[in-house]
Design a protein around this motif. Sequence first.
Motif, PDB file in Angstrom:
ATOM      1  N   LYS A  52       0.831  -1.213   0.000  1.00  0.00           N
ATOM      2  CA  LYS A  52       0.000   0.000   0.000  1.00  0.00           C
ATOM      3  C   LYS A  52       0.859   1.254   0.000  1.00  0.00           C
ATOM      4  O   LYS A  52       1.903   1.309   0.643  1.00  0.00           O
ATOM      5  N   GLU A  77      -7.289  -5.391 -12.696  1.00  0.00           N
ATOM      6  CA  GLU A  77      -8.156  -5.069 -11.571  1.00  0.00           C
ATOM      7  C   GLU A  77      -8.010  -3.601 -11.214  1.00  0.00           C
ATOM      8  O   GLU A  77      -7.003  -2.963 -11.536  1.00  0.00           O
ATOM      9  N   PRO A  79      -8.874  -2.124  -7.652  1.00  0.00           N
ATOM     10  CA  PRO A  79      -9.453  -2.269  -6.316  1.00  0.00           C
ATOM     11  C   PRO A  79     -10.079  -0.963  -5.843  1.00  0.00           C
ATOM     12  O   PRO A  79      -9.563   0.122  -6.110  1.00  0.00           O
ATOM     13  N   ASP A  83      -9.028  -0.689  -0.401  1.00  0.00           N
ATOM     14  CA  ASP A  83      -7.894  -1.269  -1.113  1.00  0.00           C
ATOM     15  C   ASP A  83      -7.453  -0.412  -2.302  1.00  0.00           C
ATOM     16  O   ASP A  83      -6.626  -0.842  -3.107  1.00  0.00           O
ATOM     17  N   TYR A 155       0.278  -4.732   3.644  1.00  0.00           N
ATOM     18  CA  TYR A 155      -1.186  -4.652   3.646  1.00  0.00           C
ATOM     19  C   TYR A 155      -1.778  -4.846   5.021  1.00  0.00           C
ATOM     20  O   TYR A 155      -2.659  -4.114   5.448  1.00  0.00           O
TER      21      TYR A 155
END
Lengths: 175, 172
Positions: A52, A77, A79, A83, A155
């Motif tokens: 992150k 993706e 998020p 996220d 994370y």
Amino acid sequence: MANTHTLIYSSTAGSGGTSSFDFTSIPSTYTDLLLKISIRSSSSVGTYDPVKIKINGSATNITVRDIYATGSSVGSEAPGSTDANIISYSSNSANTSNAFGSLEIYISNYASTSYAKSISADGVSETNGAGAILTLTSSLWNSTSAINAVNIGPYLGGSTWAQYSTASLYGIKNS
Amino acid sequence: MAAAQTYELIQTTTLATSLTSTVTLSSISGAYTDLRIIVSNYTSVQANQTLGMRYNSLTSFSYTYLNGNGSSASSSRASGAGAINAGFTAGSSTTIPIMATIDILNYANTTTYKTALIRYACERNGSGEIDAVVGLSQNTAAISSINFTMNADPTSFFGSGTVFSIYGIKAA
């Protein structure tokens, strides 16, 4: 000839690891920022650990979009919600011992007070087994404030970047 | 002895108006080993544009790309194209910029064809695209100029404030 590629900060996790790499008081004298990071998370949850990014101490106003490949699947993706600041993925302690992931993050026009900031990141984690992943990421920090701090953390709360993980921040100057 | 400087700015161009359809980085010295180009603060006036890249005024390129839109990934290629499609700009904005990094290795040699490796980041705050592109022209001349267009279309414009910077990386 002017020096266009200058080390601003560098950090290596010592014994016991570090909760995050936190670069603060970044001077505004460069054009772009480049982070080069070698990391392994202490987490053993899952086969790799999301990475992150926080900017100026906050995870808000960040969005990401990536392409990923795991050796068995490929996809894309974006998020959302909590996220939305996952910039890449790293090796973790569930993987092959001593396998560290590599991550490069380029932040363009970071000192601008007129535009949002576009970010490009390339991350790889190769473990000779489960947990291999590569990601190409496009990100945006939708703020017109100048960036003066960047934080790269694992994370899961309580996870750390393992000993010998490194992060270096460079300033790129086009003048 | 001071360490040799290996990463040097060659030239930079910041667009002052939003009526620029073509940007050319010319007179590129052959004194370096590799080139890195950063297109930053890049905005487009019109929606859904592609960034076209050519070098040495050549007119035939091939390219292969990997694209992601946040829900699926795809790949395709083209040959005999008038320019390398360096990336797709989803939507338009004059306030949310995108960026591209372009590496051209061994650009000054006169023996081999040159390959451009492009990373294109277009995140539009909840929409967008991401691309990885490789482009080639089957020409052995040293690269001395690089040209960018929007959609290869003279009526499409880069946004004001878009920055093109080219750096030389020296192996010696």
